[in-house]
Design an enzyme around this catalytic site. Structure first.
Site: not given
Length: 458
Positions: A340, A371, A416
């Protein structure tokens, strides 16, 4: 109609600032679910109140818990457990903790509970958890292992031994551990595949033990010998982690008062300007001992060139001081245990003076967005060099004679990725973001907090 973008503030000089972040999302989610299963009331002090945790409280209320929320700078959530009941329709939003933890809870209830969420949520994998719940006797309906799903329970589970493919998300494993004490025979959870995000599993075990639940960590080639269960550090490969399983014994879950730690993964975002533009950032209330993956910033940031010091203030907490010069070194790291942190680290490495290689993070393809693909696309959009690997990323400075340049970056509805843009924007003029509001997932009022940090340091 012309779309308005958020312009990331450009730092005008080195920072000198004190920062604070809201409570840990991971701890808040686990403590909320255990509070709903407890034998008495609980109170979570300093809990996170953001989109993910509000969705969690709504889901738990729909399943029978009574919840009172005290808003403010120091939020408090009070939970009174009630008999579990099925029949609800649960909105998961884009919260992995809701779409993974709450279906396991619903398997203990009587009746059918339905789950759906945001469009991106329908791309996040659920099949390993659903297979495990079906193996334990719950009824499961799903769209090929993705939302929307339905879970039907008969009022309890026998338990026993269950295997779960855990390489895509540690949340599958944590979801099963969290309900283990409520199974008639307890539950032994055996993961298959590479074990990712081990600190989150250790966090789950700790929260259970602090509520009086007996949890054995089984290690060895056959996972048959009780062991210590310590976390693997940054850089540990899969082969460095012993084969392991967990046995949760049946028994009551105690209601308790919990002090929620600040979110150390999100803390990395606010520490980053000390490296991108130089100066120092101080964060109080950093736990001296924690299971949070974000504690790895104390190891990672020095490898980028920062000076990091944790000054004890109380027996349990201290002030973390991060100093930087504005020059960032590249690095190679296996982030399998702390994936993360990858987007924030990638933002720093986009500004680094030498190439970097991040591995062990193939599972990030199943997060709020893919991601790995998103980071490659946005780094290239800025003029940097990035390549997607089978299990990670390679990041390098722009080619000779070229520089990073401002651009409109995409959030992909991922908090994020939004903070990635903010960090790069401290040093690259003209960085804009298409949706800063997505940060509300875990960082309420992010834009104001970020602007205040840079203004304080000016």
């Amino acid at each position: 109609m012309t779309q308005e973008f958020w312009r990331a503030p450009l730092a005008v000089g080195p920072v000198d600032a004190d920062v604070a972040v809201p409570g840990s999302k991971s701890l808040t989610a686990r403590e909320l679910l255990l509070s709903a299963l407890a034998d008495g009331p609980s109170e979570l002090r300093g809990a996170l109140l953001a989109r993910d945790t509000r969705l969690m409280t709504a889901a738990l209320e729909a399943l029978g818990a009574r919840i009172e929320v005290q808003e403010g700078d120091f939020p408090v959530i009070r939970v009174e457990p009630g008999p579990l009941r099925g029949g609800a329709v649960i909105d998961c939003g884009l919260a992995g903790t809701v779409m993974r933890f709450v279906p396991a809870l619903a398997a203990l209830a009587r009746g059918t509970t339905r789950f759906d969420g945001d469009a991106h949520a329908r791309q996040r994998p659920l099949a390993p958890l659903l297979d495990a719940l079906a193996g334990l006797g719950a009824g499961v309906e799903s769209a090929a292992g993705y939302l929307p799903i339905a879970v039907t329970g008969t009022g309890g589970l026998t338990g026993g031994v269950v295997e779960v493919e855990a390489s895509a998300s540690s949340q599958f494993l944590s979801a099963l551990l969290l309900i283990g004490a409520c199974c008639e025979d307890g539950l032994t959870v055996v993961p298959r595949g590479r074990l990712t995000s081990r600190p989150h599993i250790d966090m789950t075990v700790q929260t259970l033990r602090e509520r009086g639940v007996r949890v054995d960590v089984l290690t060895g080639p056959e996972a048959g010998v009780p062991g210590g269960g310590g976390s693997a550090g940054v850089g540990a490969a899969a082969s460095d982690i012993p084969e392991v399983a967990w046995r949760v014994h049946a028994g009551p879950i105690a209601g308790r008062v919990v002090e929620i730690e600040p979110d150390l993964s999100n803390a990395g975002v606010f520490l980053a300007p000390a490296l991108t533009v130089g100066g120092q950032v101080r964060m109080r209330n950093w736990p001296l001992a924690t299971t949070q993956a974000g504690d790895a910033w104390r190891e990672l940031l020095p490898r980028l060139g920062a000076q990091v010091e944790l000054r004890p203030d109380t027996p349990a907490t201290g002030t973390l001081v991060v100093r930087g010069t504005g020059r960032i070194a590249g690095l190679e790291a296996d982030l399998g245990a702390v994936g993360e942190l990858a987007p924030t680290l990638a933002a720093l490495l986009t500004l680094a003076s030498s190439p970097s290689r991040l591995t062990g993070i193939a599972h990030l393809r199943g997060h709020e967005t893919d991601r790995l693909a998103a980071l490659v696309a946005e780094i290239r959009r800025l003029g940097g060099q990035a390549t997607e690997l089978a299990d990670g990323l390679e990041i390098a400075p722009p080619p000779a004679g070229r520089r990073l340049a401002g651009a409109v970056l995409h959030s992909y509805a991922d908090h994020r990725m939004a903070t990635f843009a903010a960090i790069v924007g401290t040093r690259v003029a003209g960085v804009e973001l298409d949706d800063v509001a997505t940060t509300s997932k875990t960082l309420p009022d992010f834009a104001r907090r970020w602007g205040a940090l840079l203004e304080e340091g000016a």
